[in-house]
Design a protein around this motif. Sequence first.
Motif, PDB file in Angstrom:
ATOM      1  N   LEU A  47      -7.784  -6.394 -21.568  1.00  0.00           N
ATOM      2  CA  LEU A  47      -7.433  -5.095 -20.971  1.00  0.00           C
ATOM      3  C   LEU A  47      -7.593  -5.159 -19.447  1.00  0.00           C
ATOM      4  CD1 LEU A  47      -9.336  -2.776 -23.484  1.00  0.00           C
ATOM      5  CD2 LEU A  47      -6.922  -3.439 -23.529  1.00  0.00           C
ATOM      6  N   PRO A  48      -6.980  -4.251 -18.732  1.00  0.00           N
ATOM      7  CA  PRO A  48      -7.140  -4.219 -17.260  1.00  0.00           C
ATOM      8  C   PRO A  48      -8.504  -3.648 -16.869  1.00  0.00           C
ATOM      9  CG  PRO A  48      -5.713  -2.429 -17.969  1.00  0.00           C
ATOM     10  CD  PRO A  48      -5.974  -3.264 -19.194  1.00  0.00           C
ATOM     11  N   LEU A  49      -9.546  -4.412 -17.127  1.00  0.00           N
ATOM     12  CA  LEU A  49     -10.919  -3.950 -16.894  1.00  0.00           C
ATOM     13  C   LEU A  49     -11.258  -3.886 -15.410  1.00  0.00           C
ATOM     14  CD1 LEU A  49     -13.136  -5.774 -19.554  1.00  0.00           C
ATOM     15  CD2 LEU A  49     -12.406  -3.388 -19.540  1.00  0.00           C
ATOM     16  N   THR A  50     -12.134  -2.940 -15.091  1.00  0.00           N
ATOM     17  CA  THR A  50     -12.709  -2.855 -13.748  1.00  0.00           C
ATOM     18  C   THR A  50     -14.225  -2.744 -13.883  1.00  0.00           C
ATOM     19  OG1 THR A  50     -12.661  -0.434 -13.660  1.00  0.00           O
ATOM     20  CG2 THR A  50     -10.667  -1.612 -12.921  1.00  0.00           C
ATOM     21  N   VAL A  51     -14.927  -2.888 -12.774  1.00  0.00           N
ATOM     22  CA  VAL A  51     -16.381  -2.722 -12.783  1.00  0.00           C
ATOM     23  C   VAL A  51     -16.749  -1.338 -13.289  1.00  0.00           C
ATOM     24  CG1 VAL A  51     -18.461  -2.669 -11.355  1.00  0.00           C
ATOM     25  CG2 VAL A  51     -16.675  -4.363 -10.902  1.00  0.00           C
ATOM     26  N   ASP A 102     -15.166   0.483 -15.437  1.00  0.00           N
ATOM     27  CA  ASP A 102     -14.996   0.555 -16.895  1.00  0.00           C
ATOM     28  C   ASP A 102     -16.230   0.038 -17.606  1.00  0.00           C
ATOM     29  OD1 ASP A 102     -12.402   1.566 -16.682  1.00  0.00           O
ATOM     30  OD2 ASP A 102     -11.548  -0.451 -16.540  1.00  0.00           O
ATOM     31  N   VAL A 103     -16.742  -1.105 -17.140  1.00  0.00           N
ATOM     32  CA  VAL A 103     -17.918  -1.713 -17.781  1.00  0.00           C
ATOM     33  C   VAL A 103     -19.136  -0.826 -17.573  1.00  0.00           C
ATOM     34  CG1 VAL A 103     -19.389  -3.758 -17.907  1.00  0.00           C
ATOM     35  CG2 VAL A 103     -16.954  -4.009 -17.383  1.00  0.00           C
ATOM     36  N   ALA A 104     -19.304  -0.327 -16.350  1.00  0.00           N
ATOM     37  CA  ALA A 104     -20.456   0.515 -16.045  1.00  0.00           C
ATOM     38  C   ALA A 104     -20.426   1.812 -16.847  1.00  0.00           C
ATOM     39  CB  ALA A 104     -20.486   0.818 -14.544  1.00  0.00           C
ATOM     40  N   GLN A 105     -19.240   2.379 -16.981  1.00  0.00           N
ATOM     41  CA  GLN A 105     -19.105   3.628 -17.731  1.00  0.00           C
ATOM     42  C   GLN A 105     -19.458   3.406 -19.200  1.00  0.00           C
ATOM     43  OE1 GLN A 105     -15.227   5.394 -17.399  1.00  0.00           O
ATOM     44  NE2 GLN A 105     -15.808   7.295 -18.420  1.00  0.00           N
ATOM     45  N   HIS A 106     -19.076   2.260 -19.737  1.00  0.00           N
ATOM     46  CA  HIS A 106     -19.403   1.941 -21.129  1.00  0.00           C
ATOM     47  C   HIS A 106     -20.905   1.861 -21.342  1.00  0.00           C
ATOM     48  CE1 HIS A 106     -19.229   0.034 -25.075  1.00  0.00           C
ATOM     49  NE2 HIS A 106     -20.044  -0.908 -24.628  1.00  0.00           N
ATOM     50  N   LEU A 107     -21.643   1.408 -20.319  1.00  0.00           N
ATOM     51  CA  LEU A 107     -23.093   1.240 -20.423  1.00  0.00           C
ATOM     52  C   LEU A 107     -23.874   2.445 -19.898  1.00  0.00           C
ATOM     53  CD1 LEU A 107     -23.285  -2.477 -19.225  1.00  0.00           C
ATOM     54  CD2 LEU A 107     -23.420  -1.649 -21.566  1.00  0.00           C
ATOM     55  N   PHE A 108     -23.149   3.447 -19.377  1.00  0.00           N
ATOM     56  CA  PHE A 108     -23.767   4.668 -18.850  1.00  0.00           C
ATOM     57  C   PHE A 108     -24.725   4.374 -17.691  1.00  0.00           C
ATOM     58  CE2 PHE A 108     -22.865   5.414 -23.374  1.00  0.00           C
ATOM     59  CZ  PHE A 108     -22.000   6.510 -23.268  1.00  0.00           C
ATOM     60  N   HIS A 113     -25.389  -0.366  -9.569  1.00  0.00           N
ATOM     61  CA  HIS A 113     -26.570  -0.927 -10.228  1.00  0.00           C
ATOM     62  C   HIS A 113     -26.179  -2.110 -11.122  1.00  0.00           C
ATOM     63  CE1 HIS A 113     -30.466  -1.248 -12.032  1.00  0.00           C
ATOM     64  NE2 HIS A 113     -30.059  -0.842 -13.230  1.00  0.00           N
ATOM     65  N   LEU A 114     -25.087  -1.962 -11.847  1.00  0.00           N
ATOM     66  CA  LEU A 114     -24.617  -3.048 -12.713  1.00  0.00           C
ATOM     67  C   LEU A 114     -24.227  -4.270 -11.884  1.00  0.00           C
ATOM     68  CD1 LEU A 114     -23.850  -4.079 -15.507  1.00  0.00           C
ATOM     69  CD2 LEU A 114     -21.595  -3.019 -15.206  1.00  0.00           C
ATOM     70  N   SER A 115     -23.533  -4.045 -10.794  1.00  0.00           N
ATOM     71  CA  SER A 115     -23.115  -5.154  -9.930  1.00  0.00           C
ATOM     72  C   SER A 115     -24.322  -5.884  -9.357  1.00  0.00           C
ATOM     73  CB  SER A 115     -22.233  -4.631  -8.794  1.00  0.00           C
ATOM     74  OG  SER A 115     -21.046  -4.061  -9.299  1.00  0.00           O
ATOM     75  N   ARG A 116     -25.351  -5.121  -8.986  1.00  0.00           N
ATOM     76  CA  ARG A 116     -26.558  -5.735  -8.429  1.00  0.00           C
ATOM     77  C   ARG A 116     -27.257  -6.597  -9.480  1.00  0.00           C
ATOM     78  NH1 ARG A 116     -31.731  -4.442  -8.619  1.00  0.00           N
ATOM     79  NH2 ARG A 116     -31.325  -2.401  -9.553  1.00  0.00           N
ATOM     80  N   GLU A 122     -28.004 -10.545  -9.104  1.00  0.00           N
ATOM     81  CA  GLU A 122     -29.386 -11.012  -9.089  1.00  0.00           C
ATOM     82  C   GLU A 122     -29.715 -11.928 -10.270  1.00  0.00           C
ATOM     83  OE1 GLU A 122     -31.929  -7.632  -8.945  1.00  0.00           O
ATOM     84  OE2 GLU A 122     -31.496  -7.161  -6.847  1.00  0.00           O
ATOM     85  N   GLU A 123     -29.221 -11.575 -11.445  1.00  0.00           N
ATOM     86  CA  GLU A 123     -29.632 -12.282 -12.644  1.00  0.00           C
ATOM     87  C   GLU A 123     -28.707 -13.430 -13.031  1.00  0.00           C
ATOM     88  OE1 GLU A 123     -32.434 -11.453 -13.213  1.00  0.00           O
ATOM     89  OE2 GLU A 123     -32.649  -9.355 -12.705  1.00  0.00           O
ATOM     90  N   LEU A 124     -27.417 -13.305 -12.745  1.00  0.00           N
ATOM     91  CA  LEU A 124     -26.471 -14.348 -13.147  1.00  0.00           C
ATOM     92  C   LEU A 124     -25.814 -15.038 -11.962  1.00  0.00           C
ATOM     93  CD1 LEU A 124     -24.735 -12.573 -16.159  1.00  0.00           C
ATOM     94  CD2 LEU A 124     -26.671 -14.130 -16.174  1.00  0.00           C
ATOM     95  N   ASP A 125     -26.145 -14.618 -10.773  1.00  0.00           N
ATOM     96  CA  ASP A 125     -25.634 -15.242  -9.558  1.00  0.00           C
ATOM     97  C   ASP A 125     -24.104 -15.232  -9.506  1.00  0.00           C
ATOM     98  OD1 ASP A 125     -25.954 -16.445  -7.082  1.00  0.00           O
ATOM     99  OD2 ASP A 125     -25.826 -18.477  -7.888  1.00  0.00           O
ATOM    100  N   CYS A 126     -23.521 -14.147  -9.986  1.00  0.00           N
ATOM    101  CA  CYS A 126     -22.066 -13.992  -9.881  1.00  0.00           C
ATOM    102  C   CYS A 126     -21.748 -12.504  -9.956  1.00  0.00           C
ATOM    103  CB  CYS A 126     -21.343 -14.757 -10.987  1.00  0.00           C
ATOM    104  SG  CYS A 126     -21.555 -14.061 -12.643  1.00  0.00           S
ATOM    105  N   THR A 127     -20.532 -12.149  -9.577  1.00  0.00           N
ATOM    106  CA  THR A 127     -20.112 -10.758  -9.678  1.00  0.00           C
ATOM    107  C   THR A 127     -19.517 -10.504 -11.062  1.00  0.00           C
ATOM    108  OG1 THR A 127     -17.856 -11.168  -8.911  1.00  0.00           O
ATOM    109  CG2 THR A 127     -19.544 -10.791  -7.230  1.00  0.00           C
ATOM    110  N   ILE A 128     -19.339  -9.240 -11.385  1.00  0.00           N
ATOM    111  CA  ILE A 128     -18.731  -8.902 -12.674  1.00  0.00           C
ATOM    112  C   ILE A 128     -17.301  -9.430 -12.729  1.00  0.00           C
ATOM    113  CG2 ILE A 128     -17.979  -6.987 -14.137  1.00  0.00           C
ATOM    114  CD1 ILE A 128     -20.358  -5.410 -13.085  1.00  0.00           C
ATOM    115  N   ASN A 129     -16.577  -9.316 -11.633  1.00  0.00           N
ATOM    116  CA  ASN A 129     -15.210  -9.826 -11.608  1.00  0.00           C
ATOM    117  C   ASN A 129     -15.168 -11.341 -11.763  1.00  0.00           C
ATOM    118  OD1 ASN A 129     -13.833  -7.367 -11.369  1.00  0.00           O
ATOM    119  ND2 ASN A 129     -14.137  -7.311  -9.140  1.00  0.00           N
ATOM    120  N   ASP A 130     -16.159 -12.027 -11.181  1.00  0.00           N
ATOM    121  CA  ASP A 130     -16.231 -13.488 -11.357  1.00  0.00           C
ATOM    122  C   ASP A 130     -16.385 -13.835 -12.842  1.00  0.00           C
ATOM    123  OD1 ASP A 130     -15.986 -14.044  -8.687  1.00  0.00           O
ATOM    124  OD2 ASP A 130     -18.146 -14.171  -8.316  1.00  0.00           O
ATOM    125  N   TYR A 131     -17.268 -13.105 -13.495  1.00  0.00           N
ATOM    126  CA  TYR A 131     -17.512 -13.384 -14.915  1.00  0.00           C
ATOM    127  C   TYR A 131     -16.276 -13.041 -15.747  1.00  0.00           C
ATOM    128  CZ  TYR A 131     -19.627 -13.529 -19.516  1.00  0.00           C
ATOM    129  OH  TYR A 131     -19.893 -13.837 -20.815  1.00  0.00           O
TER     130      TYR A 131
END
Length: 424
Positions: free
Chosen positions: A336-340, A342-348, A353-356, A360-369
Amino acid sequence: MLQTLDSNLLDPNYLEESLGSFQNATGLHIEAINNQGVTVSLLGNIERSEFCRYIRSQPEGERKCQDSYKRANFEAAKWEEPYFFRCHAGLVIWAVPIMIQGVSRGSIICGQVLMWEPDHFFYQELKKLNAGIENFERLKNMACKLEVVSPQRSQAAADMLFVVVNHMIKRNINSLEEINATRLQQQQIRHEIEERKKKNLRELSEYDDYLKKERKFLRYIRLGDRTRANQTLQSLLTDLQSKTLGDLETIKVRIIELATLTSRAAVEGGANAERIMKLLKDFNKEMEGFERVEKYFYTIQRIVETFLESIFTLADKKHIAIVKNARDFIMENYALPLTVNDVAQHLFISPSHLSRLFREELDCTINDYLTRVRVEQAVDIMKKPEFSVAQVSKAVGFQNQSYFSKVFRKYIGVTPLTYKNSLY
């Protein structure tokens, strides 16, 4: 030997060797008893004191000693710590419980000593406790020969023995868990081989199929997909077992090779490189002494699980859940045409905060993953000749084929078309 205790959970030879060392260091008498107070082994080379042998030789002596041990074992198990007591004849003894998974398996009895030099009051009490003894003077002389161990030394000896016993229990439980895990793994391999025969699946052609499956396995590692990584690993081990006919040297080479590749995939998936390299070094060293195929298979399964856990080695358990749920959501919806958002909204939670957390934890951005997931999935779909590059691009969520080609080349090193043509 500890024939009456569970030899599946306590290695008799190791137990006697370890407790023999304790006895040599302390000079104290020790013996193992079961839950009924029955002595099942006199450990080490120090026999019971002359006093105790004489007491046990009296009518009902063995039974009374057994009853004392039984009560002491019960109390030690109840409190799960060393229990000091005076036996029916008046000696100081302590019981160290053998507790395995919360169940009493008996105790180690130590002591048969005095804590103070015998005096007039001690002899009065001794006579009272042993009223049935005809030759009290003989018993009194034997009591004079007993070792006097201070309360401080007695407590220290009990604490040391407690540590030794628990170390042995932990060691043997770990060994039992390994045996059970190895047995289950071999059952799964045999079952899969039988299923392949029933379905008339062809045997491996050289290692082509194995290497293709290996690449798929490494993708799951990079993506932190524990379930599919473990499933594919099990299938790889079945391939090795079937193809090599259990040849130890060939399996060893392949297992070490697979561990190395897995370690790099784990680092690419976000695990700490220094820790992974240390784990790999220890793994290679451990491999040197193996003489059974089952041991190689069990160890590679264990190190792969450790690598996967390292991808999520986060300090805050709440963060672990958030990042894992975000990755799972991306894995399920990458087309799907996901965005940051979309993912953040799914997790409330907030996008920032999600991007940080990802940085910090995976050393990459959400878009990178997300991009990594899409490329890995594209590689898999390209194995199907009926899909064109344009169809693959759309199937994994890229709206622009030109951009897909650019990203694919960045990750894989060649264009999608070149890669697809190399497969056929």
